[in-house]
Design a protein around this motif. Structure first.
Motif, PDB file in Angstrom:
ATOM      1  N   GLY A 192      12.258   7.111  -4.827  1.00 54.58           N
ATOM      2  CA  GLY A 192      10.923   7.544  -4.416  1.00 54.58           C
ATOM      3  C   GLY A 192       9.977   6.423  -4.022  1.00 54.58           C
ATOM      4  O   GLY A 192       8.764   6.620  -3.991  1.00 54.58           O
ATOM      5  N   PHE A 193      10.522   5.240  -3.722  1.00 52.89           N
ATOM      6  CA  PHE A 193       9.662   4.165  -3.212  1.00 52.89           C
ATOM      7  C   PHE A 193       9.202   4.531  -1.796  1.00 52.89           C
ATOM      8  O   PHE A 193       9.898   5.269  -1.084  1.00 52.89           O
ATOM      9  CB  PHE A 193      10.422   2.835  -3.172  1.00 52.89           C
ATOM     10  N   GLY A 194       8.067   3.988  -1.378  1.00 49.48           N
ATOM     11  CA  GLY A 194       7.531   4.300  -0.053  1.00 49.48           C
ATOM     12  C   GLY A 194       8.281   3.574   1.049  1.00 49.48           C
ATOM     13  O   GLY A 194       9.213   2.803   0.794  1.00 49.48           O
ATOM     14  N   ASN A 195       7.870   3.838   2.287  1.00 48.15           N
ATOM     15  CA  ASN A 195       8.504   3.210   3.447  1.00 48.15           C
ATOM     16  C   ASN A 195       7.735   1.960   3.841  1.00 48.15           C
ATOM     17  O   ASN A 195       6.513   1.920   3.753  1.00 48.15           O
ATOM     18  CB  ASN A 195       8.502   4.180   4.621  1.00 48.15           C
ATOM     19  N   CYS A 196       8.458   0.967   4.305  1.00 48.10           N
ATOM     20  CA  CYS A 196       7.828  -0.293   4.705  1.00 48.10           C
ATOM     21  C   CYS A 196       7.090  -0.109   6.024  1.00 48.10           C
ATOM     22  O   CYS A 196       7.639   0.437   6.977  1.00 48.10           O
ATOM     23  CB  CYS A 196       8.909  -1.357   4.870  1.00 48.10           C
ATOM     24  N   LYS A 235       0.831  -1.212   0.000  1.00 45.80           N
ATOM     25  CA  LYS A 235       0.000   0.000   0.000  1.00 45.80           C
ATOM     26  C   LYS A 235       0.862   1.258   0.000  1.00 45.80           C
ATOM     27  O   LYS A 235       0.388   2.335  -0.309  1.00 45.80           O
ATOM     28  CB  LYS A 235      -0.962  -0.003   1.181  1.00 45.80           C
ATOM     29  N   ASN A 236       2.140   1.104   0.353  1.00 40.09           N
ATOM     30  CA  ASN A 236       3.062   2.237   0.375  1.00 40.09           C
ATOM     31  C   ASN A 236       3.982   2.271  -0.846  1.00 40.09           C
ATOM     32  O   ASN A 236       4.891   3.084  -0.896  1.00 40.09           O
ATOM     33  CB  ASN A 236       3.952   2.166   1.622  1.00 40.09           C
ATOM     34  N   ALA A 237       3.775   1.344  -1.784  1.00 42.66           N
ATOM     35  CA  ALA A 237       4.675   1.216  -2.935  1.00 42.66           C
ATOM     36  C   ALA A 237       6.125   1.144  -2.475  1.00 42.66           C
ATOM     37  O   ALA A 237       7.006   1.803  -3.009  1.00 42.66           O
ATOM     38  CB  ALA A 237       4.472   2.362  -3.926  1.00 42.66           C
ATOM     39  N   ASP A 261      15.677   4.874  -1.632  1.00 44.70           N
ATOM     40  CA  ASP A 261      14.979   6.074  -1.142  1.00 44.70           C
ATOM     41  C   ASP A 261      14.954   7.158  -2.224  1.00 44.70           C
ATOM     42  O   ASP A 261      13.956   7.849  -2.400  1.00 44.70           O
ATOM     43  CB  ASP A 261      15.660   6.621   0.115  1.00 44.70           C
TER      44      ASP A 261
END
Lengths: 263, 249
Positions: free
Chosen positions: B210-214, B170-172, B207
Motif C-alpha cells: 500500500g505504498f504510494g506511487n513515485c 508526499k505520496n508515501a 504495491d
C-alpha cells in the motif's frame, strides 16, 4: 494475472504510461504552437483557415488526433487516479510538513496544475474545436493571384449556403484562385475579446509552464532514463523550452488579440 | 538550552493519538536529539508518567532504527544524517520543536513515535536476496566486478532501511528504499540469477503493502540520511520494464 496486465496495474507501469502520454502531449504542443503562430500573419486569417482545413481533413492527421484524444484522457485520468491513490497511502496526515526544504513546488502540485489544464482544455475545445465542427461559423472568400500568391481581396460570404470546411476554385482567365473557408480566424478573434477567456488562458499557460517544468524531466526518470551525461540537457529543455518558451508562445495569442489587435 | 517540545503521543495501534507539549530545560547543545529525549523521559519517569516511546539502537547513524519527523522533515533539518546524529546545536534556545512519527498507511503507529516498518522486511523477503550454494567460498578474484559497478552497488547498499524516504515523500512511496535494495544486487554478478524474478516480486510486494506511487519530487533523495540517489529509482524502472518484457513468469 498475466505479466502484461500486471505491468499496467503496477505502480511502475502506471507511471510509465503517464510519462509516455505526457511526452507525446509535449510533442503535440510544439506542433500546435507552430501551427497557431499563423494567427500572426497579416492576411485576415487566410493561412490559418487553410491550415485548419488541412488539419481536420488529412487522414494521417486524423489518425494522430485520435491518438491525441486518447493520450489526453489517459494522462488526465490516470494522473488523477494516481494522485487519489497517493493520498490514500498516507491516511493520517502530518501536522507540520516542510516540503520546500526537499522538493520544488511544481513537483508537489502536479495534480492541481493538471486539473487547471484539464478545465482549460474543456473550455478551449468547446470554444474552438467544437465550434469549428458543429458551430455556425462565418465564411470568408479570398481572391489570390495565381502567379504571386498575393491576396487581392477578401469578402465576407457568411450565410450564402456554404457548408463545407473550405474549397478552392481556379480562375484561369483572370489568373486567380478563389478560396472559400470556414473562418476559424474570426472565431479566435472574437473569443479573445472576452476578458474572462483571456484571463483563463493566461492562468492556464502559467499552470502549464509549472506542470511541464516538472513533468518533462520527470517523464524521462519514469522511463528509466537518468544519467549525468544527459540529465542536464533534459532539465534544460524541460525548464527553458517547455516550462517557459512554449507557454509564453501560446500566451502571446490571447494577449495580442485582446490588447493589440484591431479588426 | 530551553525548549518546547510538541510530541505525538499514542497509546497503541488502535488508539487515537494527540500532541502533548513539554517544556524542557538544561539541554546541552552537544547532546544528540535522542539524548534530549532521554533527559525528557527521565523527567517523565521521575514524575510517575509514561515515558515517550521512540525507536533507537546503535546511536551512531548506521542501523536505521531511529526515526522521528522533526519540524516537518524526517531526521530533522540536517542533510545526510539520522536523528541520533542530529545535535541540539542545530536548534536555537527557546525553539518549539514538533515531533511526529513516520506517517504512511503501511507504517502503522505502534506507540507514540514508534512505527511498524515490517512492510520493508516483507519486501526484502519477497526478492531482496541472493541464493548462495553451500561449500567452500570462491576466491574473491575469480568473479570480476568493474570498479564502477562495485561503487554503484556500494552506494546503493548504504541504505539502512530507516524509512525516511517514505516519510518524506508526499505520496508515501517506498521506491527509493526498494530501488536501493534492488540496485545493490543488480550491479553485481551474484545478483544476476534472480535478477528478473527479484524485480517483479519486490515491486509487486511494494504495491501490495500500500505504498504510494513515485511522482519524482525527489524529496526522498534530499532527506535520505545515506544520500541514496534517485538514479536507483530510474534503474528500478528499467529493471521492472526489462523483467516484464523478458521474464518467463
Amino acid at each position: 494475472m498475466s505479466r502484461f496486465s500486471g505491468f499496467f496495474s503496477s505502480s511502475i507501469g502506471k507511471k510509465m504510461t503517464v510519462a509516455l502520454t505526457g511526452l507525446f502531449l509535449c510533442i503535440f504542443l510544439v506542433v500546435h504552437l507552430w501551427g497557431n503562430l499563423q494567427l500572426f500573419y497579416a492576411d485576415e486569417g487566410f493561412a490559418l483557415n487553410k491550415y485548419t482545413v488541412f488539419m481536420t481533413t488529412n487522414p494521417l492527421i486524423k489518425f494522430i488526433s485520435y491518438v491525441l484524444y486518447f493520450s489526453i484522457l489517459w494522462h488526465a485520468f490516470k494522473g488523477l487516479h494516481l494522485a487519489w491513490q497517493n493520498r490514500r497511502a498516507r491516511p493520517v496526515r502530518y501536522a507540520v510538513t516542510n516540503g520546500k526544504a526537499n522538493s520544488i513546488w511544481a513537483s508537489r502540485n502536479m495534480g492541481l496544475l493538471g486539473t487547471v489544464i484539464l478545465v482549460f482544455l474543456a473550455v478551449h475545445l468547446t470554444n474552438f474545436w467544437a465550434e469549428y465542427h458543429w458551430g455556425e461559423l462565418p465564411y470568408t472568400k479570398y481572391v489570390v493571384d495565381l502567379g504571386t500568391g498575393e491576396i487581392l481581396g477578401t469578402e465576407d460570404v457568411t450565410g450564402q449556403g456554404y457548408s463545407e470546411k473550405g474549397f478552392v476554385l481556379t480562375d484561369i482567365e483572370n489568373e486567380q484562385e478563389i478560396h472559400v473557408y470556414k473562418d476559424m480566424y474570426k472565431v479566435v478573434e472574437a473569443g479573445f475579446q472576452q476578458p474572462l477567456i483571456v484571463l483563463l488562458y493566461l492562468v492556464s499557460m502559467i499552470a502549464l509552464g509549472f506542470h511541464l517544468r516538472h513533468g518533462f524531466q520527470s517523464s524521462f526518470q519514469s522511463m528509466g532514463l537518468n544519467h549525468p551525461k544527459y540529465n542536464g540537457a533534459i532539465r534544460w529543455v524541460g525548464t527553458v523550452i517547455f516550462g517557459i518558451l512554449i507557454p509564453i508562445g501560446f500566451a502571446t495569442m490571447p494577449i495580442y488579440f485582446y490588447f493589440f489587435h484591431t479588426t | 538550552m530551553k525548549l518546547t517540545l510538541k510530541v505525538w503521543r499514542q497509546k497503541n495501534r488502535e488508539a487515537k493519538g494527540a500532541f502533548e507539549t513539554h517544556q524542557i530545560d538544561g539541554i546541552s547543545p552537544d547532546m544528540s536529539f535522542l539524548e534530549m529525549f532521554d533527559v525528557l523521559n527521565e523527567k517523565l519517569i521521575n514524575e510517575g508518567k509514561e515515558p515517550i516511546a521512540f525507536d533507537h539502537d546503535c546511536r551512531e547513524g548506521i542501523c536505521g532504527t531511529c526515526s522521528m519527523f522533526i519540524n516537518g522533515r524526517p531526521h530533522g533539518p540536517k542533510r545526510g544524517i539520522t536523528t541520533c546524529q542530529l545535535h541540539m546545536r542545530s536548534f536555537q534556545d527557546g525553539d518549539t520543536i514538533v515531533v511526529e512519527p513516520w506517517r504512511a498507511g503501511p507504517f502503522p503507529v505502534i506507540k507514540d513515535l514508534v512505527v511498524d516498518r515490517s512492510a520493508f522486511d516483507r519486501i526484502i523477503a519477497s526478492g531482496g536476496f541472493v541464493s548462495v550454494n553451500t561449500g567452500n567460498a570462491q576466491d574473491a578474484n575469480s568473479i570480476p566486478v568493474a570498479k564502477e559497478d562495485a561503487d554503484d552497488a556500494f552506494d546503493a547498499a548504504a541504505c539502512i532501511g530507516c524509512g525516511a524516504c517514505v516519510a518524506a515523500c508526499k505520496n508515501a512511496s517506498a521506491m527509493l528504499f526498494v530501488s536501493a535494495k534492488m540496485s545493490q544486487l543488480a550491479h553485481l554478478p551474484q545478483g544476476q540469477p534472480e535478477r528478473r524474478r527479484r524485480a517483479l516480486a519486490m515491486v509487486a510486494q511494494m504495491d501490495k503493502e500500500g505504498f504510494g506511487n513515485c511522482t519524482n519530487t525527489y524529496a526522498c533523495e534530499a532527506e535520505c540520511p545515506k544520500l541514496i540517489s534517485v538514479s536507483n529509482i530510474a534503474l528500478m524502472n528499467r529493471e521492472y520494464l526489462g523483467a516484464t518484457v523478458k521474464s518467463d513468469e
